[in-house]
Write a protein that holds these residues in place. Structure first.
Motif, short mmCIF file in Angstrom:
data_model
loop_
_atom_site.label_atom_id
_atom_site.label_comp_id
_atom_site.label_asym_id
_atom_site.label_seq_id
_atom_site.Cartn_x
_atom_site.Cartn_y
_atom_site.Cartn_z
N ALA A 328 0.84 -1.21 0.00
CA ALA A 328 0.00 0.00 0.00
C ALA A 328 0.87 1.25 0.00
CB ALA A 328 -0.92 0.00 1.21
N ASP A 329 0.37 2.32 -0.61
CA ASP A 329 1.09 3.60 -0.66
C ASP A 329 0.53 4.49 0.45
OD1 ASP A 329 2.31 5.98 -1.20
OD2 ASP A 329 1.98 5.88 -3.37
N LEU A 330 1.33 4.65 1.52
CA LEU A 330 0.93 5.46 2.68
C LEU A 330 1.80 6.71 2.81
CD1 LEU A 330 0.45 2.39 4.98
CD2 LEU A 330 -1.34 4.09 4.64
N VAL A 331 2.35 7.15 1.70
CA VAL A 331 3.22 8.33 1.70
C VAL A 331 2.43 9.55 2.20
CG1 VAL A 331 4.55 9.93 0.26
CG2 VAL A 331 4.67 7.46 -0.16
N GLY A 332 2.95 10.19 3.24
CA GLY A 332 2.32 11.39 3.78
C GLY A 332 1.02 11.14 4.51
N ALA A 333 0.64 9.88 4.72
CA ALA A 333 -0.62 9.57 5.41
C ALA A 333 -0.51 9.91 6.89
CB ALA A 333 -0.97 8.10 5.22
N ASP A 334 -1.61 10.30 7.48
CA ASP A 334 -1.65 10.62 8.91
C ASP A 334 -2.17 9.40 9.66
OD1 ASP A 334 -1.92 11.65 11.44
OD2 ASP A 334 -2.85 13.53 10.79
N LEU A 335 -1.25 8.71 10.35
CA LEU A 335 -1.58 7.48 11.07
C LEU A 335 -1.47 7.66 12.59
CD1 LEU A 335 0.37 5.18 8.64
CD2 LEU A 335 -2.04 4.84 9.17
N ARG A 336 -1.53 8.90 13.04
CA ARG A 336 -1.40 9.16 14.47
C ARG A 336 -2.59 8.55 15.23
NH1 ARG A 336 -0.27 15.55 14.24
NH2 ARG A 336 -1.87 15.29 12.63
N GLY A 337 -2.24 7.76 16.22
CA GLY A 337 -3.28 7.13 17.05
C GLY A 337 -3.94 5.93 16.40
N ALA A 338 -3.52 5.57 15.18
CA ALA A 338 -4.13 4.43 14.50
C ALA A 338 -3.66 3.13 15.14
CB ALA A 338 -3.76 4.45 13.01
N ASN A 339 -4.54 2.16 15.20
CA ASN A 339 -4.20 0.85 15.77
C ASN A 339 -3.79 -0.08 14.64
OD1 ASN A 339 -4.04 -1.60 17.08
ND2 ASN A 339 -5.89 -1.31 18.28
N LEU A 340 -2.48 -0.36 14.55
CA LEU A 340 -1.94 -1.18 13.47
C LEU A 340 -1.53 -2.57 13.94
CD1 LEU A 340 0.14 1.70 11.91
CD2 LEU A 340 -1.51 0.37 10.60
N ARG A 341 -2.06 -2.99 15.07
CA ARG A 341 -1.68 -4.29 15.64
C ARG A 341 -2.01 -5.42 14.66
NH1 ARG A 341 -4.85 -4.36 19.48
NH2 ARG A 341 -6.22 -6.12 19.01
N GLY A 342 -1.00 -6.19 14.31
CA GLY A 342 -1.21 -7.33 13.43
C GLY A 342 -1.39 -6.96 11.96
N ALA A 343 -1.27 -5.70 11.63
CA ALA A 343 -1.44 -5.29 10.23
C ALA A 343 -0.25 -5.77 9.38
CB ALA A 343 -1.57 -3.78 10.14
N LYS A 344 -0.50 -6.13 8.16
CA LYS A 344 0.55 -6.58 7.24
C LYS A 344 1.04 -5.37 6.45
CE LYS A 344 -1.82 -11.03 6.69
NZ LYS A 344 -3.06 -10.68 7.41
N LEU A 345 2.31 -5.01 6.66
CA LEU A 345 2.85 -3.79 6.05
C LEU A 345 4.03 -4.08 5.12
CD1 LEU A 345 2.60 -1.65 9.27
CD2 LEU A 345 1.51 -1.04 7.11
N ARG A 346 4.20 -5.32 4.71
CA ARG A 346 5.33 -5.67 3.86
C ARG A 346 5.25 -4.91 2.53
NH1 ARG A 346 4.15 -10.42 3.15
NH2 ARG A 346 3.62 -10.48 0.92
N GLY A 347 6.31 -4.19 2.23
CA GLY A 347 6.39 -3.46 0.96
C GLY A 347 5.58 -2.17 0.94
N ALA A 348 4.97 -1.81 2.07
CA ALA A 348 4.18 -0.57 2.12
C ALA A 348 5.11 0.64 2.10
CB ALA A 348 3.32 -0.55 3.37
N LYS A 349 4.67 1.71 1.43
CA LYS A 349 5.45 2.94 1.35
C LYS A 349 4.99 3.87 2.47
CE LYS A 349 5.63 2.43 -3.66
NZ LYS A 349 5.16 2.97 -4.98
N LEU A 350 5.88 4.18 3.38
CA LEU A 350 5.54 4.97 4.57
C LEU A 350 6.32 6.26 4.63
CD1 LEU A 350 5.41 1.94 6.99
CD2 LEU A 350 3.49 3.46 6.56
N ARG A 351 6.92 6.66 3.51
CA ARG A 351 7.72 7.89 3.50
C ARG A 351 6.86 9.10 3.86
NH1 ARG A 351 8.84 7.68 -1.23
NH2 ARG A 351 7.66 9.42 -2.14
N GLY A 352 7.30 9.82 4.87
CA GLY A 352 6.58 11.05 5.28
C GLY A 352 5.31 10.77 6.04
N ALA A 353 5.00 9.52 6.33
CA ALA A 353 3.77 9.20 7.08
C ALA A 353 3.92 9.65 8.53
CB ALA A 353 3.48 7.72 7.00
N LYS A 354 2.84 10.12 9.11
CA LYS A 354 2.83 10.56 10.51
C LYS A 354 2.36 9.40 11.38
CE LYS A 354 1.65 15.18 8.89
NZ LYS A 354 0.55 16.17 8.79
N LEU A 355 3.31 8.88 12.19
CA LEU A 355 2.98 7.71 13.01
C LEU A 355 2.88 8.04 14.48
CD1 LEU A 355 5.45 5.27 11.21
CD2 LEU A 355 2.97 5.23 11.04
N MET A 356 3.33 9.21 14.89
CA MET A 356 3.33 9.58 16.32
C MET A 356 2.56 10.88 16.53
SD MET A 356 4.99 7.13 17.82
CE MET A 356 5.42 7.83 19.40
#
Length: 356
Positions: A328-356
């Motif tokens: 998945a392309d998550l470039v620049g996505a806002d993931l603050r507070g998101a619950n990613l427990r057990g999520a499959k992120l292999r090969g996902a693009k997370l450049r610039g994503a907000k995780l905190m």
């Protein structure tokens, strides 16, 4: 010859009924006479006065039983007659309503006023008759498919339009709200008595033009909306559980709080859609374009987002437990507070994503 045979059969039926009635009457009279005598003989009564009393009491009891039975039979046939009358009235109302929904003006254009009367008459019949409920839903959904086609016959794209690969077909045509008859049917379908729906009875609104339709909290569970144009439709709180939305256009649609559990959205256009708080548990969003979409607090538990484009999407506080985000392309996505427990992120693009 056919009329003569029908008349002959009717006469025969009447004769059989009369003969049956006479036979039953004779049997009742015989029973009222001989059963009390048999009871008196069985009891061993020999005195004439006492014997008369026993026979008389027995006849009274039998007469009450026969009278009560006759009343029950009469009530049963009265009920059956009322049922037949009711069915006849429903058939007559249905026929009249069907004539109304096809009404035309003298200039050949649809007579919307009369058509609306027929549409609401069908809704009343669907509420009154469980047996006719689904047939009426099919009639109404067919009316929408025939009168709100997407693309419509008058809106076929030109050769130049076909060359504009980056332009969606919604952008080529003027966006208008549904006609009054189409909106009335959508409202009726959305508030139908779903308890009357049987297994396998799913609404078919595929390839229909429903842009800007008002479908607030509409019941569209398991509906076939493949290729439907729902651009800017108001679907807030709508029930689209297990709906088939393959290739549907939901751009700029309001889906806040909508229930899309296990819905199939492969190929759907969702840019600009409002999905805040939407329930997308187990939904199929593989490869879907969700660029910049508002998915704040959305429930995406177990959703298939493999290869989806979530660039700059707002996934704040979203539930992504066990979601498939492979590639998945998550470039620049806002993931603050998101619950990613057990999520499959292999090969996902997370450049610039907000995780905190």
């Amino acid at each position: 010859m056919k009329l003569i045979n029908t008349h002959f059969l009717a006469q025969n039926r009447r004769s059989i009924i009369i003969v049956t009635f006479i036979v039953v009457l004779i049997l009742i009279i015989l029973a009222l006479w001989f059963i009390p005598i048999w009871q008196a003989n069985s009891s061993g009564v020999t005195k004439p006065e006492k014997r008369f009393e026993v026979e008389n009491e027995a006849r009274k009891t039998l007469a009450q039983i026969v009278g009560g039975t006759a009343i029950l039979i009469g009530l049963f046939f009265t009920w059956k007659t009322l049922q037949v009358d009711k069915e006849g009235q429903i058939t007559e109302r249905f026929t009249r309503a069907m004539d109304q929904i096809g009404s035309l003006r003298s200039d050949g254009k649809p007579n919307l006023e009369i058509r609306l009367g027929g549409i609401y008459a069908l809704e009343r019949i669907a509420r009154d008759s469980e047996r006719d409920h689904w047939q009426i839903m099919e009639v109404l959904s067919t009316y929408v498919r025939e009168n709100a086609r997407w693309p419509s016959r008058n809106d076929q794209p030109t050769q130049n339009d076909e060359l504009e690969e980056n332009q969606t077909k919604n952008e080529k045509y003027e966006q208008t709200m549904p006609n009054a008859d189409i909106q009335a049917i959508l409202t009726i379908i959305g508030r139908r008595q779903s308890k009357y729906d049987k297994e396998g009875q799913n609404l078919n609104l595929s390839n229909t033009n429903l842009q800007k339709a008002y479908l607030w909290e509409a019941n569209l569970q398991k509906a076939n909306l493949r290729g439907a144009n729902l651009q800017k439709a108001y679907l807030r709180g709508a029930n689209l559980q297990k709906a088939y939305l393959w290739g549907a256009n939901l751009q700029d649609a309001d889906l806040v709080g909508a229930k899309l559990v296990e819905a199939d959205l492969v190929g759907a256009k969702l840019r600009g859609a409002k999905l805040r708080g939407a329930k997308l548990t187990g939904a199929n969003l593989m490869g879907v374009d969700l660029v910049g979409v508002n998915l704040v607090e959305a429930d995406l538990v177990g959703a298939n987002l493999r290869g989806a484009n979530l660039t700059e999407a707002n996934l704040t506080e979203a539930k992504l437990v066990g979601a498939d985000l492979v590639g998945a392309d998550l470039v620049g996505a806002d993931l603050r507070g998101a619950n990613l427990r057990g999520a499959k992120l292999r090969g996902a693009k997370l450049r610039g994503a907000k995780l905190m």
